[in-house]
Design a protein around this motif. Structure first.
Motif, PDB file in Angstrom:
ATOM      1  N   GLU A 327       7.047  -1.176   5.658  1.00 54.34           N
ATOM      2  CA  GLU A 327       7.916  -2.233   5.133  1.00 54.34           C
ATOM      3  C   GLU A 327       7.500  -2.637   3.727  1.00 54.34           C
ATOM      4  O   GLU A 327       8.335  -2.804   2.834  1.00 54.34           O
ATOM      5  CB  GLU A 327       7.869  -3.453   6.076  1.00 54.34           C
ATOM      6  CG  GLU A 327       8.877  -4.530   5.755  1.00 54.34           C
ATOM      7  CD  GLU A 327      10.312  -4.058   5.954  1.00 54.34           C
ATOM      8  OE1 GLU A 327      11.193  -4.595   5.255  1.00 54.34           O
ATOM      9  OE2 GLU A 327      10.537  -3.145   6.797  1.00 54.34           O
ATOM     10  N   GLU A 328       6.169  -2.778   3.516  1.00 58.84           N
ATOM     11  CA  GLU A 328       5.660  -3.174   2.200  1.00 58.84           C
ATOM     12  C   GLU A 328       5.920  -2.108   1.145  1.00 58.84           C
ATOM     13  O   GLU A 328       6.138  -2.414  -0.021  1.00 58.84           O
ATOM     14  CB  GLU A 328       4.156  -3.446   2.280  1.00 58.84           C
ATOM     15  CG  GLU A 328       3.763  -4.703   3.039  1.00 58.84           C
ATOM     16  CD  GLU A 328       4.072  -5.952   2.240  1.00 58.84           C
ATOM     17  OE1 GLU A 328       4.045  -5.893   0.984  1.00 58.84           O
ATOM     18  OE2 GLU A 328       4.357  -6.983   2.856  1.00 58.84           O
ATOM     19  N   SER A 329       5.919  -0.853   1.550  1.00 63.86           N
ATOM     20  CA  SER A 329       6.088   0.231   0.593  1.00 63.86           C
ATOM     21  C   SER A 329       7.508   0.317   0.038  1.00 63.86           C
ATOM     22  O   SER A 329       7.765   1.073  -0.907  1.00 63.86           O
ATOM     23  CB  SER A 329       5.711   1.572   1.241  1.00 63.86           C
ATOM     24  OG  SER A 329       6.611   1.905   2.285  1.00 63.86           O
ATOM     25  N   LYS A 330       8.428  -0.463   0.609  1.00 61.18           N
ATOM     26  CA  LYS A 330       9.814  -0.475   0.098  1.00 61.18           C
ATOM     27  C   LYS A 330       9.934  -1.354  -1.147  1.00 61.18           C
ATOM     28  O   LYS A 330      10.875  -1.199  -1.929  1.00 61.18           O
ATOM     29  CB  LYS A 330      10.762  -0.981   1.186  1.00 61.18           C
ATOM     30  CG  LYS A 330      10.852  -0.047   2.389  1.00 61.18           C
ATOM     31  CD  LYS A 330      11.728  -0.646   3.473  1.00 61.18           C
ATOM     32  CE  LYS A 330      11.781   0.255   4.709  1.00 61.18           C
ATOM     33  NZ  LYS A 330      12.589  -0.351   5.805  1.00 61.18           N
ATOM     34  N   LEU A 336      -1.319   5.858   1.164  1.00 65.68           N
ATOM     35  CA  LEU A 336      -2.443   5.823   2.093  1.00 65.68           C
ATOM     36  C   LEU A 336      -3.368   6.993   1.781  1.00 65.68           C
ATOM     37  O   LEU A 336      -2.933   8.148   1.721  1.00 65.68           O
ATOM     38  CB  LEU A 336      -1.935   5.924   3.532  1.00 65.68           C
ATOM     39  CG  LEU A 336      -2.986   5.881   4.637  1.00 65.68           C
ATOM     40  CD1 LEU A 336      -3.593   4.483   4.731  1.00 65.68           C
ATOM     41  CD2 LEU A 336      -2.363   6.280   5.981  1.00 65.68           C
ATOM     42  N   VAL A 337      -4.653   6.681   1.545  1.00 69.41           N
ATOM     43  CA  VAL A 337      -5.667   7.716   1.325  1.00 69.41           C
ATOM     44  C   VAL A 337      -6.899   7.350   2.136  1.00 69.41           C
ATOM     45  O   VAL A 337      -7.470   6.274   1.947  1.00 69.41           O
ATOM     46  CB  VAL A 337      -6.033   7.867  -0.166  1.00 69.41           C
ATOM     47  CG1 VAL A 337      -7.164   8.882  -0.342  1.00 69.41           C
ATOM     48  CG2 VAL A 337      -4.829   8.292  -0.987  1.00 69.41           C
ATOM     49  N   ARG A 360       7.815   9.158  -5.086  1.00 67.75           N
ATOM     50  CA  ARG A 360       8.527   9.751  -3.957  1.00 67.75           C
ATOM     51  C   ARG A 360       7.679   9.800  -2.688  1.00 67.75           C
ATOM     52  O   ARG A 360       8.185  10.098  -1.607  1.00 67.75           O
ATOM     53  CB  ARG A 360       9.016  11.153  -4.312  1.00 67.75           C
ATOM     54  CG  ARG A 360       7.942  12.209  -4.464  1.00 67.75           C
ATOM     55  CD  ARG A 360       8.548  13.604  -4.587  1.00 67.75           C
ATOM     56  NE  ARG A 360       7.554  14.644  -4.723  1.00 67.75           N
ATOM     57  CZ  ARG A 360       7.204  15.223  -5.851  1.00 67.75           C
ATOM     58  NH1 ARG A 360       7.775  14.846  -6.993  1.00 67.75           N
ATOM     59  NH2 ARG A 360       6.289  16.179  -5.877  1.00 67.75           N
ATOM     60  N   ASN A 361       6.367   9.497  -2.824  1.00 69.77           N
ATOM     61  CA  ASN A 361       5.486   9.509  -1.658  1.00 69.77           C
ATOM     62  C   ASN A 361       5.018   8.115  -1.267  1.00 69.77           C
ATOM     63  O   ASN A 361       4.070   7.977  -0.486  1.00 69.77           O
ATOM     64  CB  ASN A 361       4.265  10.394  -1.934  1.00 69.77           C
ATOM     65  CG  ASN A 361       4.617  11.881  -1.921  1.00 69.77           C
ATOM     66  OD1 ASN A 361       5.004  12.430  -0.892  1.00 69.77           O
ATOM     67  ND2 ASN A 361       4.512  12.519  -3.087  1.00 69.77           N
ATOM     68  N   SER A 362       5.672   7.097  -1.799  1.00 74.72           N
ATOM     69  CA  SER A 362       5.328   5.731  -1.400  1.00 74.72           C
ATOM     70  C   SER A 362       5.553   5.564   0.094  1.00 74.72           C
ATOM     71  O   SER A 362       6.580   5.970   0.639  1.00 74.72           O
ATOM     72  CB  SER A 362       6.186   4.725  -2.173  1.00 74.72           C
ATOM     73  OG  SER A 362       5.846   3.405  -1.819  1.00 74.72           O
ATOM     74  N   GLY A 363       4.562   4.980   0.763  1.00 66.88           N
ATOM     75  CA  GLY A 363       4.638   4.797   2.213  1.00 66.88           C
ATOM     76  C   GLY A 363       4.130   5.985   2.996  1.00 66.88           C
ATOM     77  O   GLY A 363       4.252   6.000   4.226  1.00 66.88           O
ATOM     78  N   ALA A 368      -4.521  14.370   2.091  1.00 72.97           N
ATOM     79  CA  ALA A 368      -4.661  15.810   1.875  1.00 72.97           C
ATOM     80  C   ALA A 368      -4.360  16.182   0.434  1.00 72.97           C
ATOM     81  O   ALA A 368      -5.070  16.991  -0.179  1.00 72.97           O
ATOM     82  CB  ALA A 368      -3.745  16.569   2.833  1.00 72.97           C
ATOM     83  N   ALA A 369      -3.324  15.571  -0.125  1.00 74.26           N
ATOM     84  CA  ALA A 369      -2.959  15.868  -1.516  1.00 74.26           C
ATOM     85  C   ALA A 369      -4.062  15.428  -2.471  1.00 74.26           C
ATOM     86  O   ALA A 369      -4.398  16.130  -3.433  1.00 74.26           O
ATOM     87  CB  ALA A 369      -1.646  15.172  -1.865  1.00 74.26           C
ATOM     88  N   PHE A 370      -4.646  14.260  -2.201  1.00 73.36           N
ATOM     89  CA  PHE A 370      -5.656  13.703  -3.090  1.00 73.36           C
ATOM     90  C   PHE A 370      -6.949  14.510  -3.051  1.00 73.36           C
ATOM     91  O   PHE A 370      -7.654  14.632  -4.045  1.00 73.36           O
ATOM     92  CB  PHE A 370      -5.929  12.241  -2.693  1.00 73.36           C
ATOM     93  CG  PHE A 370      -6.733  11.475  -3.700  1.00 73.36           C
ATOM     94  CD1 PHE A 370      -6.132  10.949  -4.844  1.00 73.36           C
ATOM     95  CD2 PHE A 370      -8.089  11.252  -3.519  1.00 73.36           C
ATOM     96  CE1 PHE A 370      -6.863  10.245  -5.774  1.00 73.36           C
ATOM     97  CE2 PHE A 370      -8.837  10.543  -4.448  1.00 73.36           C
ATOM     98  CZ  PHE A 370      -8.218  10.038  -5.587  1.00 73.36           C
TER      99      PHE A 370
END
Length: 419
Positions: A327-330, A336-337, A360-363, A368-370
């Motif tokens: 909800e907050e990520s909207k 998340l890391v 585009r990756n919010s929320g 893994a990407a990091f």
């Protein structure tokens, strides 16, 4: 000289505006020597032809004077043969700074009561007081008790103490005048330079250990007291300027612990040890010296650490559910890391990989990407990201029913301290 004038001179010398000891008089012998020798030296420099032999002899006689009493009798840092003891006693006499008994008692008191009222040259009384004032004035101050029973039992020390003024006259003034006079007919040069100029330099170089060595330099072994290490002090005093080391490890025959530090007195004692003139040279265990040095380095690093802004402590971060995170990520860009929720909104436009990869990756879980899935980020990136923590995901990562969250989202960290 009346007491009011005593006080006026004392205030000028000390540079301290309060806590004056009661002035009881002047040590006239000390004052005369401290005024007469630089006056004679100054007149000589202005009027006497300087001869190379005399200046070389003056330098050598200066070394003879500066080896002195300190490490053998004040600290018992080694044992000396009779010839070496006589050499050092006569050299100490030539420096005209008091008998070995008196000097060693004052110095032991200084070490025992450093920076207190019982310290005969307490640095808290001002730079000029520690350099000259305590030698010139009689006061109601008393040095703290120091055990000199070993010196009182030493017949050689007692002999020098009884005959001190005779020895001062012979070794301080007669010999440095007679030797240049007899060998190359420079009587006036010997008196002005080998005697007076040498004494002036020897006096103020030694006094620097009581004064500037407590104000100028570094504290690599302990900073609770005022003694400091400085190369300039070491140059002036035949290596006695590593004063912070010396106050921490006074029984060590070395003042300069590191091989590259300037300490010709240490080299002289070591040479005497090799030739059998000295033995039982005492050194403090290297392991304990390194502990002192490491403690000070860690203390300095702690100061640096305290000056740096760190992430919000983990136990102060709010714990968010997965739904709250979504909800907050909207309304702001959250990623998340490793179980931590980060608000990267302010960094979006500065992200080296472009803004879109974050927005585009919010929320989503970007662990893994990091950590290499897209780019293996540096320590600097980890530190910077930690400053953006705003919460911790409750219970790690919950898998939604549609099972669309990448497997990396199962990673989370349960730390409760700073990174």
């Amino acid at each position: 000289m009346n007491s009011a004038l005593h006080m006026s001179i004392y205030q000028t010398l000390s540079g301290v505006a309060s806590n004056f000891p009661n002035i009881r008089g002047v040590r006239w012998f000390n004052l005369v020597i401290l005024l007469l020798t630089p006056s004679i030296a100054g007149i000589g420099l202005l009027t006497v032809t300087i001869r190379c032999q005399t200046m070389w002899f003056s330098a050598l006689y200066y070394v003879f004077s500066m080896l002195g009493y300190h490490r053998l009798w004040a600290h018992r840092s080694y044992n000396a043969s009779l010839p070496l003891q006589l050499f050092l006693l006569f050299g100490g006499s030539s420096a005209v700074q008091g008998s070995c008994l008196w000097w060693s008692k004052s110095h032991r008191s200084h070490h025992r009561y450093t920076d207190t009222d019982l310290d005969p040259y307490d640095s808290n009384r001002g730079l000029l007081w520690t350099h000259l004032g305590w030698l010139i004035f009689k006061t109601d101050l008393h040095s703290g008790a120091a055990d000199i029973s070993d010196l009182r039992k030493d017949s050689l020390i007692q002999f020098q103490h009884r005959w001190y003024f005779t020895l001062v006259f012979v070794f301080g003034f007669v010999l440095p005048t007679v030797i240049p006079g007899l060998l190359w007919s420079d009587w006036i040069g010997g008196f002005c330079f080998a005697a007076a100029l040498r004494l002036t330099v020897a006096h103020h170089s030694t006094f620097c250990i009581n004064s500037i060595a407590h104000y100028l330099g570094s504290t690599p072994y302990d900073d609770r007291l005022t003694p400091r290490d400085h190369f300039l002090s070491a140059i002036l005093t035949m290596g006695e300027g590593y004063h912070n080391f010396h106050h921490q490890f006074p029984m060590d025959y070395r003042n300069a612990y590191l091989w590259y530090q300037y300490d010709p007195t240490k080299w002289f004692i070591a040479l005497c040890g090799l030739t059998g003139l000295a033995n039982q040279l005492k050194v403090f265990p290297s392991n304990e010296i390194m502990k002192g040095a490491l403690t000070m380095k860690l203390k300095k690093l702690k100061h640096v650490q305290d000056s740096i802004q760190w992430p919000t402590p983990v136990d102060e971060l709010p714990i968010l559910t997965w739904d709250s995170f979504q909800e907050e990520s909207k309304t702001r860009v959250l990623i998340l890391v490793s179980g931590f929720i980060h608000d990267v909104s302010s960094f979006v436009d500065r992200h080296p990989g472009g803004a879109s990869i974050i927005t585009r990756n919010s929320g989503k879980d970007m662990t893994a990407a990091f950590f290499g899935g897209v780019y293996k980020h540096s320590n600097a990136a980890h530190n910077f990201l930690s400053m953006m923590r705003v919460g911790i995901l409750s219970g790690g990562v919950e898998m939604p029913a549609e099972n669309t969250i990448p497997p990396a989202q199962h990673l989370f960290i349960a730390e409760r301290g700073r990174p």
